[in-house]
Design an enzyme around this catalytic site. Structure first.
Site, PDB file in Angstrom:
ATOM      1  CG  HIS A  82      -1.719   1.267   1.320  1.00 14.65           C
ATOM      2  ND1 HIS A  82      -2.909   1.426   0.641  1.00 14.65           N
ATOM      3  CD2 HIS A  82      -1.487   2.444   1.956  1.00 14.65           C
ATOM      4  CE1 HIS A  82      -3.386   2.640   0.874  1.00 14.65           C
ATOM      5  NE2 HIS A  82      -2.543   3.274   1.667  1.00 14.65           N
ATOM      6  CG  ASP A 161     -12.515   3.847   5.532  1.00 14.30           C
ATOM      7  OD1 ASP A 161     -12.063   4.678   6.343  1.00 14.30           O
ATOM      8  OD2 ASP A 161     -12.182   3.829   4.338  1.00 14.30           O
ATOM      9  NE  ARG A 168     -10.486  10.648   8.771  1.00 16.65           N
ATOM     10  CZ  ARG A 168      -9.627   9.850   8.122  1.00 16.65           C
ATOM     11  NH1 ARG A 168     -10.000   8.677   7.687  1.00 16.65           N
ATOM     12  NH2 ARG A 168      -8.392  10.233   7.923  1.00 16.65           N
ATOM     13  CB  SER A 183      -9.079   5.140   7.132  1.00 12.65           C
ATOM     14  OG  SER A 183      -9.366   5.150   5.772  1.00 12.65           O
ATOM     15  CE  LYS A 187      -9.530   2.201   3.239  1.00  5.75           C
ATOM     16  NZ  LYS A 187      -9.688   3.543   2.682  1.00  5.75           N
TER      17      LYS A 187
HETATM   18  N1  URA Z   1      -6.384   6.874   2.507  1.00  7.50           N
HETATM   19  C1  URA Z   1      -7.351   6.187   3.156  1.00  7.50           C
HETATM   20  O1  URA Z   1      -7.812   5.151   2.687  1.00  7.50           O
HETATM   21  N2  URA Z   1      -7.801   6.668   4.339  1.00  7.50           N
HETATM   22  C2  URA Z   1      -7.317   7.789   4.894  1.00  7.50           C
HETATM   23  O2  URA Z   1      -7.750   8.164   5.967  1.00  7.50           O
HETATM   24  C3  URA Z   1      -6.310   8.497   4.205  1.00  7.50           C
HETATM   25  C4  URA Z   1      -5.868   7.999   3.017  1.00  7.50           C
END
Ligand code: URA
Length: 446
Positions: A82, A161, A168, A183, A187
């Site tokens: 990621h 999320d 957010r 977040s 995932k």
């Molecule tokens: N990417 C995400 O998936 N979540 C965040 O809070 C910031 C970047």
């Protein structure tokens, strides 16, 4: 659970229990907690932070709000990468087929571009016919059969999320390390990984530009991953300039295919190989770093990585001929060379300005609902630090109209002039490596 009391406790620097976080997120996911209360709580977290126990509970509760990518026992090690995002960062497109060609199962669940950064899904969709939308059981089947799937977050994955991130985004609570961690990691954990490599960007174009913040973000995400049984390692890499030569969706696909064909060079190849080596080392504990790099290079040289990408494209409805013929990709009607105004060393070009320029060309989004033009973008010819002579081609603009190309050329000239005057030294391409137990400057790793 009385939500106002929880908000007050967090506001005043207190701690919520694991059960309180779980109940709160479960009720938020079913609409029983309204957005205005969650926004107040997110702001309290923004200022007060979360204890490690709270962060683990919040991440777990978000993960439990949805489904996980199915996994049958046994099979290959499941490892993903990621990146916290940037301009020109196309390493996912190369790493997913490359690691699959080396026997690692790669469930590359990615996002779209938003803000000045690009997104893997938009890049893949520049390939005619390619689809990134698929149900979880189909993604799992492709992963088990082919060893790699490149898909978008489905409705079933971490629905809490989806809602919280959108909230957010409009309440000034995105740049919170615990909220970002919960977040992203919820995932990633939904992919049921054995291991995860994080590419945390540092520098002016990064989500967390300052080194100390990027380090804290990396360590926080590693802590959550390891606590959940997912081995996690981070490389901190430079985003004070774009990565590689191309920025823009189809142009980045072309650069990725060239890398898979063995024509990759420079910073893109180096970062890709080092991230790939981290993935291989996590999947295979007996391998050494030099062996991992050799294995990756061999998978490129033999054509196995390119063949794997051809298969991914075929499985996901795209035109596989693109791996042999880049002309299959959409092209922009106006292609304009930009020449150096004078001689000197090429400065690091600010990714935010270039990302904005690509959005203005139509290649990125201002709001989530915007369409992107896959063909437009930029090619940047000399690397930061390289000497250029006046009159030499330093960039190529790909635009939909002459007017767009004019505007892009003048924005680019302004960005180059400012960078030239700033005389900033480029950051090291890879700054450091962080694990659960140590932080090592990159020059001591190699
Ligand atoms: N990417 C995400 O998936 N979540 C965040 O809070 C910031 C970047």
């Amino acid at each position: 659970m009385v939500v106002p009391r929880l908000i007050e406790r967090k506001r005043d620097g207190g701690v919520l229990t694991g059960d309180e976080w779980r109940e709160l997120i479960a009720h938020y996911a079913t609409d029983d907690v309204p957005d205005y209360q969650m926004a107040a709580l997110a702001m309290a977290v923004f200022f007060r932070g979360l204890s490690p126990e709270e962060l683990g509970a919040l991440t777990g509760a978000m993960l439990d709000s949805g489904s996980r990518l199915p996994r049958t026992p046994g099979g290959a090690m499941r490892v993903d990468k990621h990146s916290t995002g940037g301009v020109g960062d196309k390493t996912s497109l190369i790493l997913a087929p490359l690691l699959a060609a080396c026997g690692v199962a790669v469930p590359m669940m990615s996002g779209r571009g938003l803000g000045h950064t690009g997104g893997t899904l938009d890049k893949l969709e520049a390939i005619p016919g390619f689809t990134t939308r698929m149900p979880l059981d189909r993604a799992a089947h492709q992963l088990d059969t082919l060893g790699v799937v490149m898909f978008g977050q489905t409705e079933e994955i971490v629905p809490a999320d989806r809602r919280l991130y959108a909230l957010r985004d409009v309440t000034g609570t995105v740049e919170s390390i615990p909220l970002i961690t919960a977040s992203i990691m919820s995932k990633k954990l939904a992919e049921q990984l054995d291991a995860l490599v994080l590419d945390v960007k540092v520098g002016s174009g990064a989500f967390m530009p300052a080194l100390e913040d990027a380090r804290t973000l990396a360590r926080t995400m590693i802590g959550v991953g390891e606590q959940a049984g997912c081995r996690t390692v981070a490389l901190l890499t430079a985003m004070d300039r774009p990565l590689g030569r191309a920025a823009g969706n189809a142009l980045e696909v072309a650069e990725s295919i060239q890398a898979l064909r063995g024509e990759g060079t420079g910073d893109l190849l180096e970062v890709t190989l080092e991230l790939g080596a981290e993935m291989l080392l996590l999947a295979n504990e007996t391998m050494t770093r030099p062996q991992a790099i050799t294995t990756l290079k061999q998978a490129i040289r033999s054509g196995a990585a390119l063949e794997k990408f051809r298969e991914v494209i075929r499985w996901q409805g795209g035109d596989p001929a693109v791996v042999d013929d880049l002309a299959v990709l959409p092209t922009a009607p106006v292609i304009r060379d930009v020449l150096a105004g004078h001689s000197g060393r090429m400065p690091p070009l600010p990714p935010r300005a270039l990302g904005e320029l690509i959005i203005a060309l139509g290649g990125g989004r201002r709001v989530a609902a915007d369409n992107v033009d896959p063909a437009v973008g930029l090619e940047l010819i000399p690397r930061a630090g390289q000497r250029v002579e006046g009159g030499e081609v330093i960039a190529i603009v790909h635009a939909r109209t002459d007017a767009d190309a004019d505007a892009a050329e003048s924005s680019l000239r302004r960005a180059i002039d400012t960078a030239w005057q700033d005389r900033a030294e480029p950051l090291p391409l890879i700054v450091e490596r962080i694990t659960a137990s140590e932080t090592t400057p990159w020059n001591e790793v190699r």
